[in-house]
Motif scaffolding. Structure first.
Motif, PDB file in Angstrom:
ATOM      1  N   ALA A 371       0.828  -1.204   0.000  1.00 55.68           N
ATOM      2  CA  ALA A 371       0.000   0.000   0.000  1.00 55.68           C
ATOM      3  C   ALA A 371       0.864   1.256   0.000  1.00 55.68           C
ATOM      4  O   ALA A 371       0.573   2.231  -0.703  1.00 55.68           O
ATOM      5  N   LEU A 372       1.937   1.242   0.775  1.00 58.54           N
ATOM      6  CA  LEU A 372       2.831   2.408   0.825  1.00 58.54           C
ATOM      7  C   LEU A 372       3.603   2.575  -0.482  1.00 58.54           C
ATOM      8  O   LEU A 372       3.927   3.698  -0.880  1.00 58.54           O
ATOM      9  N   LYS A 373       3.875   1.455  -1.145  1.00 56.46           N
ATOM     10  CA  LYS A 373       4.601   1.525  -2.417  1.00 56.46           C
ATOM     11  C   LYS A 373       3.771   2.197  -3.493  1.00 56.46           C
ATOM     12  O   LYS A 373       4.279   3.036  -4.254  1.00 56.46           O
ATOM     13  N   ARG A 374       2.476   1.879  -3.543  1.00 59.12           N
ATOM     14  CA  ARG A 374       1.612   2.444  -4.583  1.00 59.12           C
ATOM     15  C   ARG A 374       1.101   3.827  -4.189  1.00 59.12           C
ATOM     16  O   ARG A 374       1.126   4.756  -4.969  1.00 59.12           O
ATOM     17  N   ARG A 375       0.589   3.958  -2.984  1.00 59.26           N
ATOM     18  CA  ARG A 375       0.092   5.232  -2.440  1.00 59.26           C
ATOM     19  C   ARG A 375      -0.982   5.869  -3.307  1.00 59.26           C
ATOM     20  O   ARG A 375      -1.192   7.090  -3.268  1.00 59.26           O
ATOM     21  N   SER A 376      -1.656   5.069  -4.114  1.00 57.60           N
ATOM     22  CA  SER A 376      -2.709   5.618  -4.963  1.00 57.60           C
ATOM     23  C   SER A 376      -4.007   5.803  -4.197  1.00 57.60           C
ATOM     24  O   SER A 376      -4.911   6.490  -4.658  1.00 57.60           O
ATOM     25  N   ASN A 377      -4.096   5.200  -3.029  1.00 54.90           N
ATOM     26  CA  ASN A 377      -5.326   5.255  -2.248  1.00 54.90           C
ATOM     27  C   ASN A 377      -4.947   5.364  -0.780  1.00 54.90           C
ATOM     28  O   ASN A 377      -4.620   4.375  -0.134  1.00 54.90           O
ATOM     29  N   MET A 378      -5.006   6.587  -0.245  1.00 54.98           N
ATOM     30  CA  MET A 378      -4.628   6.796   1.140  1.00 54.98           C
ATOM     31  C   MET A 378      -5.624   6.159   2.107  1.00 54.98           C
ATOM     32  O   MET A 378      -5.301   5.888   3.253  1.00 54.98           O
ATOM     33  N   ALA A 379      -6.850   5.915   1.652  1.00 55.80           N
ATOM     34  CA  ALA A 379      -7.817   5.225   2.513  1.00 55.80           C
ATOM     35  C   ALA A 379      -7.342   3.810   2.800  1.00 55.80           C
ATOM     36  O   ALA A 379      -7.532   3.295   3.905  1.00 55.80           O
ATOM     37  N   VAL A 380      -6.721   3.170   1.811  1.00 58.31           N
ATOM     38  CA  VAL A 380      -6.200   1.821   1.998  1.00 58.31           C
ATOM     39  C   VAL A 380      -5.077   1.827   3.034  1.00 58.31           C
ATOM     40  O   VAL A 380      -5.029   0.974   3.935  1.00 58.31           O
ATOM     41  N   VAL A 381      -4.172   2.785   2.923  1.00 59.19           N
ATOM     42  CA  VAL A 381      -3.102   2.912   3.916  1.00 59.19           C
ATOM     43  C   VAL A 381      -3.694   3.118   5.301  1.00 59.19           C
ATOM     44  O   VAL A 381      -3.280   2.490   6.282  1.00 59.19           O
ATOM     45  N   ALA A 382      -4.690   4.000   5.390  1.00 61.54           N
ATOM     46  CA  ALA A 382      -5.324   4.281   6.681  1.00 61.54           C
ATOM     47  C   ALA A 382      -5.987   3.029   7.254  1.00 61.54           C
ATOM     48  O   ALA A 382      -5.868   2.752   8.459  1.00 61.54           O
ATOM     49  N   ILE A 383      -6.675   2.256   6.415  1.00 65.89           N
ATOM     50  CA  ILE A 383      -7.347   1.046   6.898  1.00 65.89           C
ATOM     51  C   ILE A 383      -6.341   0.042   7.436  1.00 65.89           C
ATOM     52  O   ILE A 383      -6.553  -0.570   8.494  1.00 65.89           O
ATOM     53  N   PHE A 384      -5.214  -0.135   6.742  1.00 65.51           N
ATOM     54  CA  PHE A 384      -4.204  -1.065   7.241  1.00 65.51           C
ATOM     55  C   PHE A 384      -3.648  -0.617   8.585  1.00 65.51           C
ATOM     56  O   PHE A 384      -3.490  -1.411   9.510  1.00 65.51           O
ATOM     57  N   VAL A 385      -3.351   0.667   8.698  1.00 63.88           N
ATOM     58  CA  VAL A 385      -2.831   1.183   9.972  1.00 63.88           C
ATOM     59  C   VAL A 385      -3.884   1.025  11.069  1.00 63.88           C
ATOM     60  O   VAL A 385      -3.568   0.641  12.201  1.00 63.88           O
ATOM     61  N   ILE A 386      -5.132   1.319  10.734  1.00 59.83           N
ATOM     62  CA  ILE A 386      -6.227   1.188  11.704  1.00 59.83           C
ATOM     63  C   ILE A 386      -6.310  -0.246  12.229  1.00 59.83           C
ATOM     64  O   ILE A 386      -6.391  -0.481  13.439  1.00 59.83           O
ATOM     65  N   MET A 387      -6.285  -1.224  11.335  1.00 60.86           N
ATOM     66  CA  MET A 387      -6.414  -2.620  11.748  1.00 60.86           C
ATOM     67  C   MET A 387      -5.181  -3.088  12.524  1.00 60.86           C
ATOM     68  O   MET A 387      -5.294  -3.835  13.510  1.00 60.86           O
ATOM     69  N   ILE A 388      -4.002  -2.655  12.097  1.00 60.65           N
ATOM     70  CA  ILE A 388      -2.771  -3.064  12.770  1.00 60.65           C
ATOM     71  C   ILE A 388      -2.725  -2.528  14.196  1.00 60.65           C
ATOM     72  O   ILE A 388      -2.431  -3.260  15.148  1.00 60.65           O
ATOM     73  N   VAL A 389      -3.035  -1.257  14.373  1.00 62.49           N
ATOM     74  CA  VAL A 389      -2.958  -0.646  15.703  1.00 62.49           C
ATOM     75  C   VAL A 389      -4.105  -1.140  16.589  1.00 62.49           C
ATOM     76  O   VAL A 389      -3.911  -1.397  17.779  1.00 62.49           O
ATOM     77  N   TYR A 390      -5.288  -1.280  16.023  1.00 63.18           N
ATOM     78  CA  TYR A 390      -6.439  -1.748  16.802  1.00 63.18           C
ATOM     79  C   TYR A 390      -6.188  -3.135  17.378  1.00 63.18           C
ATOM     80  O   TYR A 390      -6.632  -3.452  18.486  1.00 63.18           O
ATOM     81  N   GLY A 391      -5.469  -3.970  16.635  1.00 59.41           N
ATOM     82  CA  GLY A 391      -5.188  -5.319  17.096  1.00 59.41           C
ATOM     83  C   GLY A 391      -4.347  -5.380  18.356  1.00 59.41           C
ATOM     84  O   GLY A 391      -4.282  -6.425  19.003  1.00 59.41           O
ATOM     85  N   TRP A 392      -3.712  -4.271  18.727  1.00 57.68           N
ATOM     86  CA  TRP A 392      -2.911  -4.263  19.945  1.00 57.68           C
ATOM     87  C   TRP A 392      -3.781  -4.282  21.202  1.00 57.68           C
ATOM     88  O   TRP A 392      -3.359  -4.775  22.245  1.00 57.68           O
ATOM     89  N   SER A 393      -4.983  -3.753  21.111  1.00 56.71           N
ATOM     90  CA  SER A 393      -5.855  -3.670  22.291  1.00 56.71           C
ATOM     91  C   SER A 393      -7.131  -4.490  22.180  1.00 56.71           C
ATOM     92  O   SER A 393      -7.854  -4.619  23.174  1.00 56.71           O
ATOM     93  N   TYR A 394      -7.434  -5.030  21.003  1.00 58.43           N
ATOM     94  CA  TYR A 394      -8.651  -5.821  20.822  1.00 58.43           C
ATOM     95  C   TYR A 394      -8.384  -6.932  19.813  1.00 58.43           C
ATOM     96  O   TYR A 394      -7.442  -6.857  19.013  1.00 58.43           O
TER      97      TYR A 394
END
Length: 430
Positions: A371-394
Motif C-alpha cells: 500500500a505504501l509503495k503504490r500510495r494511490s489510495n490513502m484510505a487503503v493505507v489508513a485502513i491497514f494502519v487502523i487494523m494493525i494498531v487496533y489489534g494491539w488492544s482488541y
C-alpha cells in the motif's frame, strides 16, 4: 426431539446454508449487508443466541456465515489466488496452524471447548478470505461498496445518537444490563462500532478527494466528531496513528489537507471552549482520555499469559497451545478472568505459536508495504494502519475484515480502485 424431527431440522439448516452461500457467491452485496447488520446491532446484541443445538453442540448464526464464506472463497479460488499473490503462503501457513491447534484441542479438551475458542479465529479469517476472493476491480462492485460504507456510517451515527439520548454520553467505567444478560458499556458505541465508523470516515475522505464533492467531506467530519464523542480511547489512538502515517507518506496535497483539517478542528474546539456550552462534555472527554486503568490491567493480563506460555515449554512457544485450554489469568493483580485477551497478536501467538505470529505479522507488513509503495489510495493505507494498531488492544472483528479484504485487494498491481472515479470525472469534463 425424534430422529425424524432432528433429521428435518438438519436438512432445513443445510438448505438455508446452501441458499445463503449461493446468494453470497452470486451477489456479494449479501456479505456486505450481513456485516452491516452485525455491526449495527453489536451494542444491543453483543453475542447472539444459538440458532439450534445438534448433539449437544450449539450452532450460531455466525457459524453459518463463516462456513458460507469459506465455501464461496473456495469456489472463487482462482480470484482468491490472484488477489493473494505472494501472501498466499503466509495465509496458508497460518490457517494450517490454526486447524492443527483445533484438532489438538478436540483431542485434549473435547469438541465443545475447542470449537468455542476456534470461533475467535474462524469468524474474522473466514470473512477475510471471502472478501479477498471477490473481484473488487469491477466498477459496479466498487460503487456498491462505497455507497454501503457511507450508509453504514450514517446508521452508526443514528445508533450513537439514540444511545446518547437514552443513556447520555456514558463513560468507560459505567455499564448497563441488557436483556441478553450481558453488561454493556454506556458509551454510545462499542469499540467495534467506533472502529467501523472511523474506517467509514477514512473512506469518505478518500471519496471527497477523488470526486471533489463537499458532501463527502461534511459526512467525514460528522463521522469523525461522533468517533470523538463515543469515548472509545483505543479508537482515538488508532485514529491518531492513521492520520500520522498518512501525513508522513502522503503527497503535498494530502499534507495540506490534514494540516487544514487540524487547524479547523482546533478553531472549532477553541470556540466551543470559549462559549462554555459544552463544558460538561469536554470535561467528560478529558476524564476518559486520562483514565489508563483499563490498559494497565490489560498489560498485567498479557504478561501473565506470556509467562504461562513460556512455562509450558518450547512446543507451546513455537506452535501454540491447543484450542480449548482457556485464557484464565489474573488481570489487574486481583481479578481472575477467562475471556480472550484484548490483544490480537497475543491471541494468535497463544494458539499458533511464534511461527503463526510471524506469518501473521509478515502478512501485515507485506500488505502495508504494498500500500505504501503504490500510495494511490490513502484510505487503503489508513485502513491497514487502523487494523494493525487496533489489534494491539482488541481482537479482530469479523465485520471489519470485509473492508480489510477490499483494502488488501486494492494493493494488487492489477487493481484500479479509482477507475470508476476517473471515468466519472472524464465524463463530467466532457
Amino acid at each position: 426431539m425424534t430422529v425424524l424431527g432432528l433429521g428435518l431440522l438438519v436438512l432445513g439448516a443445510i438448505s438455508a446454508l446452501v441458499c445463503y452461500a449461493y446468494s453470497l457467491h452470486r451477489w456479494p452485496l449479501v456479505g456486505i449487508m450481513s456485516a452491516a447488520v452485525g455491526v449495527v446491532v453489536a451494542w444491543e446484541v453483543p453475542q447472539p443466541p444459538p440458532l439450534l443445538n445438534i448433539a449437544g453442540n450449539n450452532i450460531f448464526l455466525l457459524d453459518a456465515i463463516a462456513l458460507a464464506c469459506i465455501v464461496v472463497a473456495l469456489i472463487n479460488y482462482p480470484q482468491l489466488n490472484a488477489n493473494l499473490g505472494m501472501a498466499a503462503l503466509l495465509i496458508i501457513g497460518l490457517l494450517i496452524l490454526t486447524v492443527v491447534s483445533l484438532l489438538r484441542g478436540i483431542q485434549d479438551y473435547g469438541m465443545g471447548a475447542a470449537i468455542n475458542e476456534f470461533r475467535l479465529f474462524l469468524y474474522p479469517f473466514a470473512c477475510l478470505l471471502w472478501s479477498m476472493s471477490v473481484d473488487w476491480r469491477n466498477a459496479k462492485m466498487s460503487k456498491l461498496l462505497r455507497l454501503s460504507v457511507v450508509w453504514l456510517g450514517w446508521l452508526l451515527v443514528a445508533v450513537a445518537f439514540f444511545h446518547m439520548a437514552t443513556y447520555g454520553l456514558g463513560s468507560a467505567g459505567e455499564f448497563v444490563s441488557e436483556a441478553s444478560g450481558f453488561e454493556q458499556t454506556t458509551r454510545p458505541l462499542v469499540s467495534g462500532q467506533a472502529l467501523v465508523l472511523l474506517i467509514c470516515c477514512a473512506v469518505c475522505l478518500w471519496l471527497w478527494r477523488h470526486e471533489q464533492r463537499r458532501g463527502f467531506l461534511v459526512t467525514a467530519c460528522i463521522f469523525g466528531a461522533v468517533v470523538i464523542l463515543v469515548q472509545q480511547r483505543t479508537v482515538w489512538f488508532v485514529a491518531v496513528a492513521a492520520i500520522g502515517v498518512v501525513f508522513v507518506v502522503g503527497n503535498i496535497r494530502t499534507k495540506r489537507a490534514i494540516m487544514g483539517g487540524a487547524g479547523m478542528a482546533s478553531i472549532c474546539l477553541l470556540l466551543v471552549l470559549a462559549s462554555g456550552v459544552a463544558g460538561d462534555v469536554i470535561g467528560q472527554l478529558q476524564s476518559a482520555a486520562e483514565d489508563s486503568g483499563t490498559y494497565d490491567a490489560r498489560v498485567v493480563s498479557w504478561t501473565n499469559l506470556l509467562s504461562e506460555s513460556f512455562e509450558r515449554g518450547a512446543d507451546t512457544v513455537i506452535f501454540g497451545a491447543p484450542m480449548g485450554i482457556g485464557f484464565g489469568r489474573l488481570e489487574g493483580f486481583d481479578r481472575w478472568v477467562t475471556f480472550a485477551p484484548h490483544n490480537w497478536y497475543l491471541t494468535v501467538y497463544l494458539r499458533c505459536g511464534i511461527i503463526g505470529l510471524t506469518a501473521f505479522v509478515g502478512f501485515l507488513v507485506l500488505t502495508l508495504g504494498m500500500a505504501l509503495k503504490r500510495r494511490s489510495n490513502m484510505a487503503v493505507v489508513a485502513i491497514f494502519v487502523i487494523m494493525i494498531v487496533y489489534g494491539w488492544s482488541y481482537s479482530w472483528l469479523w465485520y471489519t475484515c470485509i473492508l480489510s479484504g477490499w483494502a488488501y485487494c486494492s494493493t494488487r498491481e492489477s487493481y484500479q480502485p479509482h477507475a470508476d472515479f476517473t471515468n466519472m470525472n472524464s465524463t463530467a469534463m466532457r
